[in-house]
Design a protein around this motif. Structure first.
Motif, short mmCIF file in Angstrom:
data_model
loop_
_atom_site.label_atom_id
_atom_site.label_comp_id
_atom_site.label_asym_id
_atom_site.label_seq_id
_atom_site.Cartn_x
_atom_site.Cartn_y
_atom_site.Cartn_z
N GLU A 195 -39.10 95.42 102.74
CA GLU A 195 -39.59 94.16 100.95
C GLU A 195 -40.59 94.04 101.32
N VAL A 196 -41.67 93.59 100.99
CA VAL A 196 -43.12 92.81 100.58
C VAL A 196 -43.15 91.68 99.57
N VAL A 197 -43.62 91.35 99.42
CA VAL A 197 -44.50 89.92 98.04
C VAL A 197 -46.09 90.03 98.23
N VAL A 198 -46.19 89.85 96.91
CA VAL A 198 -47.48 89.91 97.27
C VAL A 198 -48.55 88.07 96.94
N GLN A 199 -50.05 88.26 97.72
CA GLN A 199 -49.74 86.37 97.71
C GLN A 199 -50.99 86.26 97.77
N ARG A 200 -50.86 85.08 97.40
CA ARG A 200 -53.00 84.54 96.68
C ARG A 200 -53.43 84.18 98.25
N ILE A 201 -54.67 84.64 99.31
CA ILE A 201 -55.32 84.46 100.21
C ILE A 201 -55.69 82.40 99.49
N ILE A 202 -55.45 81.50 100.52
CA ILE A 202 -55.68 80.35 100.34
C ILE A 202 -57.38 80.38 100.50
N PRO A 203 -58.02 80.13 99.92
CA PRO A 203 -59.81 80.14 100.62
C PRO A 203 -59.59 78.80 101.61
N GLY A 204 -61.34 79.79 102.98
CA GLY A 204 -60.79 78.05 103.67
C GLY A 204 -61.40 79.41 105.00
N PHE A 205 -61.61 79.02 106.04
CA PHE A 205 -61.96 79.48 107.51
C PHE A 205 -60.70 79.74 107.98
N ASP A 206 -60.65 80.14 109.23
CA ASP A 206 -59.58 80.46 110.33
C ASP A 206 -59.15 78.92 110.36
N ASP A 207 -60.11 77.55 110.78
CA ASP A 207 -60.16 76.25 111.07
C ASP A 207 -59.20 75.88 109.97
N HIS A 208 -58.81 76.07 108.89
CA HIS A 208 -58.53 75.64 107.57
C HIS A 208 -56.41 75.46 107.72
N VAL A 209 -56.50 76.08 109.19
CA VAL A 209 -54.90 76.61 109.29
C VAL A 209 -53.92 75.66 110.31
N TYR A 210 -53.56 74.69 109.58
CA TYR A 210 -53.10 74.03 110.73
C TYR A 210 -51.44 73.91 111.48
N THR A 211 -50.74 72.77 111.95
CA THR A 211 -49.25 73.71 112.37
C THR A 211 -49.01 72.36 112.46
N PHE A 212 -47.58 72.07 111.80
CA PHE A 212 -46.70 70.39 112.30
C PHE A 212 -45.59 71.23 113.36
N ASP A 213 -45.15 70.26 114.65
CA ASP A 213 -44.84 70.94 115.68
C ASP A 213 -43.61 69.66 115.29
N ALA A 214 -41.99 70.78 115.69
CA ALA A 214 -41.36 68.95 115.18
C ALA A 214 -39.86 69.60 116.04
N TYR A 215 -39.46 68.23 116.44
CA TYR A 215 -37.90 68.53 116.93
C TYR A 215 -37.00 67.72 116.31
N LEU A 216 -35.85 68.35 115.39
CA LEU A 216 -34.89 67.82 115.10
C LEU A 216 -33.67 67.49 115.58
N ASP A 217 -32.71 66.78 115.96
CA ASP A 217 -31.80 66.54 116.76
C ASP A 217 -31.42 66.76 115.32
N GLN A 218 -29.20 66.75 116.71
CA GLN A 218 -28.52 67.27 115.68
C GLN A 218 -27.82 66.91 114.39
N ASN A 219 -28.89 66.16 114.16
CA ASN A 219 -28.69 65.23 113.26
C ASN A 219 -29.65 65.54 112.15
N SER A 220 -30.74 66.31 112.76
CA SER A 220 -31.57 67.21 110.97
C SER A 220 -32.56 65.88 111.44
N LYS A 221 -32.85 64.69 112.19
CA LYS A 221 -33.76 64.42 111.88
C LYS A 221 -35.10 64.35 112.80
#
Length: 393
Positions: A195-221
């Motif tokens: 199964e696939v979907v078709v998606q818009r390409i968000i304008p911007g070079f590769d340095d416009h890609v960011y990550t949010f890296d997080a740890y959530l405890d067993q209470n989902s905080k």
């Protein structure tokens, strides 16, 4: 009570980084692989033991039984780490069977797989007010008109099940410049029962890609987090990171943390965003429900995510930490970065000077470590064998 750390997969640098993150703190680490071939992560001096186990896909039931029997022989429940998407899906599919025998962050069977499903994630993010790229499903009424009017060209045809798509086509997406190419890409996927979907390409070079890296405890905080900014990837524009720097962006926390908490996430998560070059708005691209490829960078910047999971699941306090400054440290997977850099230069998107200057930044290598060099030597030998085979063949 002794709790071993069982790492599923040491034939990729994610597994290696988990072994190092835990082994440097004295944890007994066990690498489980279906073959010894190319398991360069198992060469780490921080690995306590490697065990060859049944294949996660070809011998799925046998692997479940093996893991259960292995746990029964241990003093305490091992902590289980799935290092790549196929292992995440395997653990998720058998979570209710494995949970009595292993310490695992997630408690709801099927949750990880649903997060990895692009269609479900789109629905979930929309429900919680998180911005996503415009997306159209091939079965929607007026599909082609919507693609032309709402998506535009070029666009991407992407899978709802990324691991299966990648294993089938050796590509993460199809890039389409015309409606004929969209039709062909959708048919190609449908013929493979994907199964696939078709998606818009968000304008911007590769340095416009960011990550949010997080740890959530067993209470989902959210207890720990940092943000990063991609610079280069392989394949270029739509691939995995080859060079990424840690970059503090508070807005990613204000978007990502409430969303992950609201959906009841537990353990490590990485949300990938892209910043629209025209509007400055952040769009959610995907969630990695496993240790990330950037783990060596996160560790070097001061947050040891595998250790957080191990400590919390074995009953220790983990506290909280947020990295709200720029460290100047960058992740680099040199092997693929050299290949992608060549393409960036050919496309005149980056200069040789820009790329060369980036290598003088303080780095967190994917494989190399002065304190633990054996995996890098093994990786180099593996790559040389591949080159030789290609030249001879």
């Amino acid at each position: 009570m002794n709790h071993k750390a069982v790492v599923l997969g040491s034939n990729f640098y994610i597994g290696l980084s988990v072994i190092r993150c835990l082994g440097t703190h004295g944890m007994y680490t066990v690498a489980m692989d279906y073959s010894k071939e190319n398991t360069y992560g198992a060469k780490s001096k921080y690995l306590s033991e490697q065990i060859i186990v049944p294949h996660y896909k070809e011998q799925e039931d046998e692997l479940v039984k093996f893991l259960i029997e292995y746990s029964k022989q241990q003093e305490g429940k091992p902590v289980l780490f799935a290092t790549v998407d196929p292992y995440v899906e395997f653990v998720d599919a058998h979570l209710d069977e494995l949970k009595p025998y292993y310490l695992i962050n997630m408690t709801e069977q099927g949750f990880w797989s649903s997060i990895m499903d692009k269609a479900f994630l789109h629905t979930l993010a929309s429900k919680h007010g998180v911005r996503l790229p415009e997306t159209v499903h091939p079965l929607e009424e007026g599909f082609e008109d919507k693609v032309t009017a709402e998506i535009g060209f070029p666009c991407i045809v992407k899978p709802t099940d990324s691991p299966l798509f990648v294993s089938t086509f050796r590509a993460k997406i199809f890039i389409c410049k015309t409606m004929d190419e969209v039709r062909a890409a959708v048919k190609k996927a449908n013929d493979a029962n994907l199964e696939v979907v078709v998606q818009r390409i968000i304008p911007g070079f590769d340095d416009h890609v960011y990550t949010f890296d997080a740890y959530l405890d067993q209470n989902s905080k959210v207890t720990h987090w940092m943000t990063c900014q991609k610079q280069r990837q392989f394949p270029i524009h739509f691939g995995a990171s080859t060079y990424t720097k840690q970059k503090y962006v508070e807005e990613l926390y204000t978007i990502g943390a409430p969303f992950l908490e609201a959906i009841g996430y537990k353990g490590f998560a990485e949300i990938e965003f892209k910043k629209d070059a025209k509007t400055g708005e952040f769009y959610l691209l995907e969630i990695n429900a496993r240790t990330t490829t950037l783990n060596s960078l996160l560790h070097k910047c001061g947050i040891n995510f595998p250790l957080l999971a191990y400590n919390e699941l074995t009953g220790k306090e983990i506290g909280s930490k947020a990295l709200r400054e720029d460290t100047g440290i960058a992740f680099c997977f040199l092997t693929e970065d050299l290949i992608s850099s060549r393409q960036y230069v050919r496309n005149k998107e980056l200069t040789r000077t820009e790329i060369l200057k980036s290598y003088f930044r303080k780095k967190a290598p994917a494989v190399w470590s002065f304190k633990d060099p054996a995996p890098a030597f093994s990786f180099t030998y593996m790559m040389l064998k591949k080159v030789k085979k290609k030249l001879v063949g």
